[in-house]
Write a protein that holds these residues in place. Structure first.
Motif, PDB file in Angstrom:
ATOM      1  N   SER A   1       5.998   9.317   2.123  1.00 49.21           N
ATOM      2  CA  SER A   1       6.844  10.227   2.912  1.00 49.21           C
ATOM      3  C   SER A   1       7.584   9.528   4.052  1.00 49.21           C
ATOM      4  CB  SER A   1       5.983  11.353   3.507  1.00 49.21           C
ATOM      5  OG  SER A   1       5.192  10.842   4.563  1.00 49.21           O
TER       6      SER A   1
ATOM      7  N   GLY B   1      -1.422   6.396   5.801  1.00 49.20           N
ATOM      8  CA  GLY B   1       0.001   6.289   6.114  1.00 49.20           C
ATOM      9  C   GLY B   1       0.268   6.635   7.576  1.00 49.20           C
TER      10      GLY B   1
ATOM     11  N   PRO C   1       0.840  -1.201   0.000  1.00 48.68           N
ATOM     12  CA  PRO C   1       0.000   0.000   0.000  1.00 48.68           C
ATOM     13  C   PRO C   1       0.874   1.249   0.000  1.00 48.68           C
ATOM     14  CG  PRO C   1      -0.640  -1.531   1.764  1.00 48.68           C
ATOM     15  CD  PRO C   1       0.675  -2.001   1.233  1.00 48.68           C
TER      16      PRO C   1
ATOM     17  N   ALA D   1      -0.783   3.675   9.548  1.00 50.68           N
ATOM     18  CA  ALA D   1       0.074   2.510   9.313  1.00 50.68           C
ATOM     19  C   ALA D   1       1.468   2.680   9.912  1.00 50.68           C
ATOM     20  CB  ALA D   1       0.176   2.233   7.818  1.00 50.68           C
TER      21      ALA D   1
ATOM     22  N   SER E   1       1.649  13.611   3.244  1.00 48.63           N
ATOM     23  CA  SER E   1       1.393  12.286   3.818  1.00 48.63           C
ATOM     24  C   SER E   1      -0.105  12.113   4.021  1.00 48.63           C
ATOM     25  CB  SER E   1       2.165  12.109   5.133  1.00 48.63           C
ATOM     26  OG  SER E   1       1.873  13.156   6.031  1.00 48.63           O
TER      27      SER E   1
HETATM   28  P1  FAD Z   1       3.808   6.040   3.005  1.00 45.51           P
HETATM   29  O1  FAD Z   1       5.176   6.534   3.146  1.00 45.51           O
HETATM   30  O2  FAD Z   1       3.209   5.996   1.663  1.00 45.51           O
HETATM   31  O3  FAD Z   1       3.713   4.566   3.629  1.00 45.51           O
HETATM   32  C1  FAD Z   1       4.246   4.288   4.899  1.00 45.51           C
HETATM   33  C2  FAD Z   1       3.890   2.857   5.307  1.00 45.51           C
HETATM   34  O4  FAD Z   1       2.488   2.774   5.538  1.00 45.51           O
HETATM   35  C3  FAD Z   1       4.188   1.821   4.253  1.00 45.51           C
HETATM   36  O5  FAD Z   1       4.535   0.623   4.889  1.00 45.51           O
HETATM   37  C4  FAD Z   1       2.876   1.643   3.531  1.00 45.51           C
HETATM   38  O6  FAD Z   1       2.754   0.373   2.930  1.00 45.51           O
HETATM   39  C5  FAD Z   1       1.884   1.837   4.663  1.00 45.51           C
HETATM   40  N1  FAD Z   1       0.602   2.393   4.234  1.00 45.51           N
HETATM   41  C6  FAD Z   1       0.379   3.605   3.688  1.00 45.51           C
HETATM   42  N2  FAD Z   1      -0.933   3.756   3.455  1.00 45.51           N
HETATM   43  C7  FAD Z   1      -1.537   2.624   3.859  1.00 45.51           C
HETATM   44  C8  FAD Z   1      -2.879   2.159   3.853  1.00 45.51           C
HETATM   45  N3  FAD Z   1      -3.874   2.886   3.409  1.00 45.51           N
HETATM   46  N4  FAD Z   1      -3.138   0.915   4.339  1.00 45.51           N
HETATM   47  C9  FAD Z   1      -2.134   0.141   4.806  1.00 45.51           C
HETATM   48  N5  FAD Z   1      -0.858   0.536   4.835  1.00 45.51           N
HETATM   49  C10 FAD Z   1      -0.557   1.751   4.371  1.00 45.51           C
HETATM   50  N6  FAD Z   1       6.041  11.421  10.783  1.00 45.51           N
HETATM   51  C11 FAD Z   1       5.363  11.812  11.875  1.00 45.51           C
HETATM   52  O7  FAD Z   1       4.670  11.006  12.476  1.00 45.51           O
HETATM   53  N7  FAD Z   1       5.453  13.086  12.348  1.00 45.51           N
HETATM   54  C12 FAD Z   1       6.177  14.028  11.712  1.00 45.51           C
HETATM   55  O8  FAD Z   1       6.208  15.182  12.148  1.00 45.51           O
HETATM   56  C13 FAD Z   1       6.877  13.650  10.535  1.00 45.51           C
HETATM   57  N8  FAD Z   1       7.623  14.551   9.859  1.00 45.51           N
HETATM   58  C14 FAD Z   1       8.280  14.157   8.730  1.00 45.51           C
HETATM   59  C15 FAD Z   1       9.032  15.096   8.027  1.00 45.51           C
HETATM   60  C16 FAD Z   1       9.712  14.726   6.877  1.00 45.51           C
HETATM   61  C17 FAD Z   1      10.521  15.719   6.143  1.00 45.51           C
HETATM   62  C18 FAD Z   1       9.632  13.401   6.400  1.00 45.51           C
HETATM   63  C19 FAD Z   1      10.354  12.997   5.162  1.00 45.51           C
HETATM   64  C20 FAD Z   1       8.882  12.464   7.076  1.00 45.51           C
HETATM   65  C21 FAD Z   1       8.212  12.824   8.255  1.00 45.51           C
HETATM   66  N9  FAD Z   1       7.449  11.909   8.970  1.00 45.51           N
HETATM   67  C22 FAD Z   1       6.777  12.300  10.097  1.00 45.51           C
HETATM   68  C23 FAD Z   1       7.366  10.516   8.513  1.00 45.51           C
HETATM   69  C24 FAD Z   1       6.188  10.230   7.565  1.00 45.51           C
HETATM   70  O9  FAD Z   1       5.619  11.402   7.057  1.00 45.51           O
HETATM   71  C25 FAD Z   1       5.149   9.394   8.290  1.00 45.51           C
HETATM   72  O10 FAD Z   1       5.695   8.116   8.523  1.00 45.51           O
HETATM   73  C26 FAD Z   1       3.806   9.271   7.586  1.00 45.51           C
HETATM   74  O11 FAD Z   1       2.898   8.750   8.497  1.00 45.51           O
HETATM   75  C27 FAD Z   1       3.830   8.397   6.339  1.00 45.51           C
HETATM   76  O12 FAD Z   1       2.598   8.585   5.657  1.00 45.51           O
HETATM   77  P2  FAD Z   1       2.486   8.365   4.101  1.00 45.51           P
HETATM   78  O13 FAD Z   1       1.075   8.567   3.721  1.00 45.51           O
HETATM   79  O14 FAD Z   1       3.486   9.167   3.398  1.00 45.51           O
HETATM   80  O15 FAD Z   1       2.825   6.805   4.013  1.00 45.51           O
END
Ligand code: FAD
Length: 561
Positions: A149, A222, A144, A225, A218
């Motif tokens: 991010s 995500g 997924p 997850a 994000s």
């Molecule tokens: P993705 O990166 O697309 O996926 C992450 C994981 O979740 C993967 O394993 C994917 O398979 C799974 N996944 C995604 N969507 C689903 C779904 N619908 N069902 C099942 N599994 C799923 N994190 C924080 O918590 N707080 C912060 O302040 C923060 N700041 C950040 C700043 C920067 C510059 C960066 C690069 C990252 C940061 N992060 C932060 C980390 C990141 O944004 C988080 O981990 C975020 O929750 C990931 O969400 P995403 O939608 O981008 O997921």
């Protein structure tokens, strides 16, 4: 071999393939006069030199061919519509990595061992179900994809994966479906990006209150997850507290957690899904706690003489009747960095800044030890005023000094731009990365000291001048999250040097009593510390759960354990 298909016509936007955010937006230092001298002193990098590390042209990347059989791609096309199944190189590269330093270094170097073979964009839960069933029938791997991010290596297909890999992008599931105004909950599709879902909630007078620094790129799914945490978590909770109900598509059915305020049906399956990183299925919908938009939302800045005073104040605030939305304090190094990223102050602002520093010096403060703190207050006007009065008394007891709302407002505006600094450094051959943990109040100071010591030892081992800085970013009754940023100019072995520093800091967390990560999840990056974090028996239980729930290893295999 894959069919020659045109690039998809999907209406879902993604970040740059080589870095953070959108094309055309980046970090600039020319309007921040203290930044270049600061960076030169911290890591020996001369910013007067132009960017030195050229990014490759996408056309020069060697992208492995898609291995998706034509029949399979056609079957997916029948489910979601042909334009929503994509096999072109750009889409597959964008869906390969998250945004960890390791991911960015490799993609910029054209190191792409394995990509998903096909990217599919279902429009609703029924289509997700059909995609999952079709993929599992073929014994394909399903990963997924939310916003891409993550920084824990949670997305990348394993290099030796020889099954077909499907990236299931939730980007078209982005609507707020319903708000239960009596219960303060909202049903929201899992692929909604932060700004999308906040705009829809705000229109109806509500907010989720979840604002990670990655908010703009994000998704809700995500966040769930990866057990994410946002800046205002002191008031609204981490995502684990915010999620009430869930719908998770699994082979042959949907796992449904109904939205109830609390339940004694343990062990909690809701908690198992939160942080599952795609390993238990595809989250399609989340029923989340939402809150009415606050009448007031202010962030005030305070200075403390040093970190000991500041941390003691944060602990006392956590224990007090005050319930601020944000408690954040930067250590002396990070305070120096924050001051260096400010734009040039002019006129009255410049005089006021100089006056403040002179005043603090006169009070006997060593400005190199001073710590900048932001504390947020949200809610009705009377509530916010009372909270602030309690906090102000605690700050005074710890010899802190309030400096008003100006710096807080600036921080609030700047926080979503900060992620661009990492690409700016990479362009110049330098690393900037983060590691974060949570620890009990009684161990926080030691975690801080040990992480510093470990980082400096590691900088010594790789022979680089390195920089580390930290802030406390989320407070709890029993402890807090400490977030570290480290930087150095790469030598001959960027990832080897990075591993040396990152591993030293992570191990220091565990050894000093912290967890492997407060809010970035486990993925591949942190998996090596899981046993030390939750014990070998904890890993046995977790492995058993994942093996039983996904016997064919079809869902994002090898992440977490
Ligand atoms: P993705 O990166 O697309 O996926 C992450 C994981 O979740 C993967 O394993 C994917 O398979 C799974 N996944 C995604 N969507 C689903 C779904 N619908 N069902 C099942 N599994 C799923 N994190 C924080 O918590 N707080 C912060 O302040 C923060 N700041 C950040 C700043 C920067 C510059 C960066 C690069 C990252 C940061 N992060 C932060 C980390 C990141 O944004 C988080 O981990 C975020 O929750 C990931 O969400 P995403 O939608 O981008 O997921």
């Amino acid at each position: 071999t894959a069919p020659a298909r045109p690039a998809g016509t999907v209406d879902v936007k993604h970040m740059k393939w080589w870095g953070w955010g959108v094309e055309g937006v980046g970090f600039r230092h020319e309007d921040k006069p203290a930044f270049a001298p600061f960076v030169e002193k911290a890591i020996g990098l001369d910013l007067r030199q132009a960017a030195s590390t050229a990014r490759p042209d996408f056309a020069d990347l060697k992208v492995p061919d898609s291995r998706a059989p034509e029949k399979f791609v056609d079957a997916l096309g029948e489910i979601v519509g042909d334009g929503n199944v994509v096999v072109d190189d750009m889409a597959r590269v964008v869906h390969t990595y998250g945004k960890s330093l390791r991911d960015l270094v490799r993609v910029r170097a054209g190191e792409i061992a394995r990509t998903p073979d096909v990217v599919v964009y279902p429009a609703d839960e029924a289509e997700v179900r059909a995609v999952v069933d079709t993929a599992v029938d073929l014994d394909a791997v399903i990963i997924p994809f939310g916003g891409g991010s993550n920084i824990a290596g949670s997305l990348e297909p394993h290099a030796d994966e020889d099954r077909v890999v499907v990236s299931l992008d939730l980007g078209r599931l982005r609507r707020v479906l319903d708000i239960d105004t009596d219960s303060g909950t909202a049903r929201i599709q899992a692929g909604a990006l932060g700004p999308d879902l906040e705009a829809q909630l705000n229109e109806a007078g509500w907010t989720l209150g979840h604002f990670p620094d990655s908010f703009t790129h994000s998704t809700l799914g995500g966040w769930v997850a990866t057990r994410s945490s946002g800046m205002q978590s002191d008031k609204y909770g981490d995502i684990a507290d915010i999620v009430r109900g869930l719908r998770v598509v699994r082979p042959g059915g949907v796992l449904v957690i109904r939205p109830v305020p609390s339940a004694s049906t343990g062990p909690s399956v809701r908690e198992m899904v939160v942080g599952s990183e795609g390993r238990l299925g595809v989250i399609t919908e989340v029923t989340a706690q939402v809150h009415r938009l606050p009448e007031k939302r202010d962030i005030y800045a305070y200075f403390f003489k040093n970190l000991d005073h500041g941390l003691a104040a944060m602990r006392e605030i956590a224990e007090s009747d005050a319930a601020p939305s944000v408690t954040r304090i930067s250590d002396a190094n990070e305070t120096g960095f924050s001051l260096a990223t400010g734009k040039e102050a002019k006129g009255i602002a410049k005089a006021a800044q100089a006056g403040l520093m002179a005043f603090l010096k006169k009070r006997g403060w060593n400005l190199d030890e001073m710590c900048l703190s932001f504390i947020g207050f949200e809610g009705g006007a009377a509530h916010a005023k009372r909270q602030k009065a309690i906090v102000d008394r605690i700050v005074r007891r710890h010899h802190g000094l309030g400096v008003g709302k100006g710096p807080g407002a600036l921080y609030d505006q700047k926080k979503f731009d900060t992620p661009y600094i990492r690409d700016f450094l990479l362009d110049r051959g330098a690393a900037g990365d983060v590691s974060e943990t949570a620890a009990p109040w009684s161990k926080l100071r030691q975690v801080h000291a040990e992480a510093y010591r470990a980082a400096h030892d590691a900088f010594g081992r790789i022979g680089r001048r390195g920089w580390i800085m930290s802030h406390l970013s989320h407070s709890y009754h029993s402890g807090a999250c400490l977030y570290f940023t480290f930087a150095f100019v790469f030598g001959d072995d960027p990832l080897g040097e990075y591993d040396t520093v990152k591993r030293a800091v992570q191990q220091a967390f565990i050894d000093a009593g912290g967890t492997l990560s407060h809010h970035h999840g486990v993925g591949l990056e942190h998996a090596r510390w899981l046993e030390q974090d939750i014990s070998p028996q904890g890993v046995t239980v977790l492995s058993g759960l994942l093996a039983a729930a996904d016997p064919g290893g079809n869902f994002n295999p090898r992440k977490i354990v």
